[in-house]
Motif scaffolding. Structure first.
Motif, PDB file in Angstrom:
ATOM      1  N   UNK A  87       0.808  -1.218   0.000  1.00  0.00           N
ATOM      2  CA  UNK A  87       0.000   0.000   0.000  1.00  0.00           C
ATOM      3  C   UNK A  87       0.840   1.267   0.000  1.00  0.00           C
ATOM      4  N   UNK A  88       2.041   1.209   0.587  1.00  0.00           N
ATOM      5  CA  UNK A  88       2.906   2.387   0.576  1.00  0.00           C
ATOM      6  C   UNK A  88       3.331   2.721  -0.857  1.00  0.00           C
ATOM      7  N   UNK A  89       3.730   1.710  -1.597  1.00  0.00           N
ATOM      8  CA  UNK A  89       4.136   1.933  -2.980  1.00  0.00           C
ATOM      9  C   UNK A  89       2.992   2.419  -3.848  1.00  0.00           C
ATOM     10  N   UNK A  90       1.791   1.858  -3.635  1.00  0.00           N
ATOM     11  CA  UNK A  90       0.627   2.297  -4.413  1.00  0.00           C
ATOM     12  C   UNK A  90       0.312   3.769  -4.155  1.00  0.00           C
ATOM     13  N   UNK A  91       0.406   4.173  -2.894  1.00  0.00           N
ATOM     14  CA  UNK A  91       0.117   5.572  -2.560  1.00  0.00           C
ATOM     15  C   UNK A  91       1.132   6.507  -3.198  1.00  0.00           C
ATOM     16  N   UNK A  92       2.402   6.112  -3.237  1.00  0.00           N
ATOM     17  CA  UNK A  92       3.442   6.942  -3.831  1.00  0.00           C
ATOM     18  C   UNK A  92       3.224   7.079  -5.338  1.00  0.00           C
ATOM     19  N   UNK A  93       2.940   5.965  -6.015  1.00  0.00           N
ATOM     20  CA  UNK A  93       2.713   6.014  -7.458  1.00  0.00           C
ATOM     21  C   UNK A  93       1.466   6.841  -7.785  1.00  0.00           C
ATOM     22  N   UNK A  94       0.417   6.680  -7.006  1.00  0.00           N
ATOM     23  CA  UNK A  94      -0.820   7.420  -7.235  1.00  0.00           C
ATOM     24  C   UNK A  94      -0.591   8.916  -7.039  1.00  0.00           C
ATOM     25  N   UNK A  95       0.164   9.292  -6.002  1.00  0.00           N
ATOM     26  CA  UNK A  95       0.418  10.707  -5.732  1.00  0.00           C
ATOM     27  C   UNK A  95       1.198  11.357  -6.871  1.00  0.00           C
ATOM     28  N   UNK A  96       2.226  10.661  -7.373  1.00  0.00           N
ATOM     29  CA  UNK A  96       3.042  11.239  -8.446  1.00  0.00           C
ATOM     30  C   UNK A  96       2.280  11.319  -9.763  1.00  0.00           C
ATOM     31  N   UNK A  97       1.501  10.306 -10.085  1.00  0.00           N
ATOM     32  CA  UNK A  97       0.804  10.281 -11.376  1.00  0.00           C
ATOM     33  C   UNK A  97      -0.374  11.246 -11.415  1.00  0.00           C
ATOM     34  N   UNK A  98      -0.882  11.647 -10.267  1.00  0.00           N
ATOM     35  CA  UNK A  98      -1.999  12.591 -10.218  1.00  0.00           C
ATOM     36  C   UNK A  98      -1.589  13.969  -9.718  1.00  0.00           C
ATOM     37  N   UNK A  99      -0.298  14.152  -9.404  1.00  0.00           N
ATOM     38  CA  UNK A  99       0.207  15.428  -8.888  1.00  0.00           C
ATOM     39  C   UNK A  99      -0.568  15.855  -7.642  1.00  0.00           C
TER      40      UNK A  99
END
Length: 437
Positions: A169-181
């Motif tokens: 879940x930590x990795x998913x949150x990081x990827x989601x934050x970067x891809x959606x700014x």
């Protein structure tokens, strides 16, 4: 403990002076932690609860561990100065240091009022200059962005591997934050009902932020909901997390391993963020830089400025424009373009065709079909302001004239309607190219 006999004698003299003013010498030997705990309510009087909460966090987490063991009379300006710079070196943010120093100033001010010390040693200057480099970087947030998608994937995998139980879940949150700014607080606040899977749009409506009494969901920073596209690379992950919630509309899309809300501090501690980014060569990277990464990528992809502003939720275009600084390739291309402009001869306009034989000019008119005599000419011409056409060698006895009463046509009264080609150089009417008259 005093290092020299002179400093010890100074301390004894200060106790005697305090005793002469009626102050209990025991108060002079009281530690900063004990004095602060005993007088904190008085020191923080007049402050709102939302201000007291971060002040008390600074007192418990930073002041007491660093200075709490010292007698209050031994807290000097130099001691506070070195302590503050140590907090900055440890990576504490400007607001964190400011709140921590503010509560220390208030406690020491109370000690001045109580007569334990003569001046407040917590009044120091110059510490905010240490954040000047960070401010310069914010003027160019592109410098804080990850270089590409592969770097983001590598970072997410490393954070998961470093966390307890390798929680994905930590990795998913990081990827989601970067891809959606998005901000980490906004990622924590996203719910299943905020995701439009028909068009793959996320409506950002709230964020999770620390507040007195714990974490709370509040409006976004701009107080206005905004829509953000979900790119194909993150859609499978989002769909999987939606299914994991049982498709409940109010369920959170991203949580901690025990179902708790995510904050930037929780993400940092749970993934050992500082160690991971240092090992990957991104010493400057903070959690908020994931937002800078997404906006930089969108700007480089050619997203229009006004659309990028809406996605980012910025209040002004000036903030958004910082992400539009040209990259190295754009600068090099600009140089090549300038060189081509300076070294290539400009194309000259084609020469005007010579006038027809027997035609010397025309007279413009403001009314269609109006005839005027050309000055200093042997012949008269019929001019038309609608088609700028003339009849050479016209005379009043000639029945021909132009009639534009029907839009888009030229008519000959004597011979009937004529095609517009008559107004071209190949027709009976000569197109007027002389604008000097």
């Amino acid at each position: 403990m005093h290092l020299t006999q002179e400093s010890a004698q100074e301390w004894i003299d200060s106790l005697l002076e305090s005793a002469a003013r009626g102050i209990n010498p025991a108060s002079g030997t009281q530690t900063l932690a004990a004095y602060g705990d005993a007088h904190m309510t008085l020191a923080l009087r007049g402050l709102e609860p939302k201000t007291i909460d971060p002040y008390m966090n600074g007192w418990r987490l930073r002041v007491v561990p660093a200075l709490g063991h010292l007698p209050i009379t031994m807290v000097t300006n130099g001691t506070v100065d070195r302590t503050v710079y140590a907090w900055i070196a440890d990576g504490e943010g400007r607001s964190t240091v400011k709140n921590t120093l503010a509560v220390l100033v208030r406690v020491m001010e109370q000690a001045v009022r109580d007569g334990l010390i003569s001046t407040n040693p917590a009044h120091i200057k110059g510490w905010q200059r240490q954040y000047q480099q960070a401010e310069d970087e914010l003027d160019d947030p592109r410098a804080l962005a990850l270089p590409n998608w592969s770097a983001l994937q590598e970072l997410a995998a490393a954070l998961v591997a470093r966390s307890a139980d390798q929680y994905t879940g930590w990795g998913d949150a990081v990827v989601f934050a970067a891809s959606t700014a998005a901000r980490i607080g906004e990622v924590s606040g996203v719910r299943v009902k905020d995701i439009d899977r028909a068009h793959w749009i996320w409506t950002v409506r709230r964020q999770t932020t620390p507040s007195p009494g714990g974490l709370a969901d509040k409006n976004t920073k701009g107080k206005v909901a905004r829509r953000v596209p979900l790119i194909p690379e993150v859609r499978p992950m989002v769909a999987q997390r939606v299914l994991a919630t049982g498709n409940q509309p109010d369920a959170r899309l991203f949580t901690g391993p025990r179902g708790g809300r995510i904050t930037t501090a929780v993400l940092r501690d749970a993934t050992h963020w500082d160690e991971v980014v240092h090992s990957l060569g991104y010493e400057h990277l903070r959690r908020h830089d994931l937002r800078h990464t997404g906006l930089t990528w969108m700007a480089d992809a050619g997203v229009p400025l006004h659309v990028l502003r809406l996605i980012a939720g910025h209040g002004s275009l000036t903030t958004t424009q910082r992400y539009l600084h040209p990259d190295l390739h754009s600068v090099v291309h600009a140089g090549h373009t300038l060189n081509a402009h300076l070294t290539t001869k400009p194309d000259l306009p084609p020469p005007s065709p010579p006038p027809r034989q027997g035609f010397e000019g025309c007279r413009k008119c403001t009314r269609r079909g109006r005839r005027r005599a050309a000055p200093n000419r042997a012949e008269n011409v019929l001019t038309c302001g609608f088609s700028r056409a003339v009849v050479p060698n016209w005379s009043p006895a000639d029945p021909r004239h132009l009639d534009h009463s029907r839009t888009g046509t030229a008519a000959n009264n004597a011979e009937g309607p004529a095609d517009l080609a008559q107004c071209q150089p190949n027709g009976p009417f000569l197109h007027c190219r002389d604008d000097r008259i």
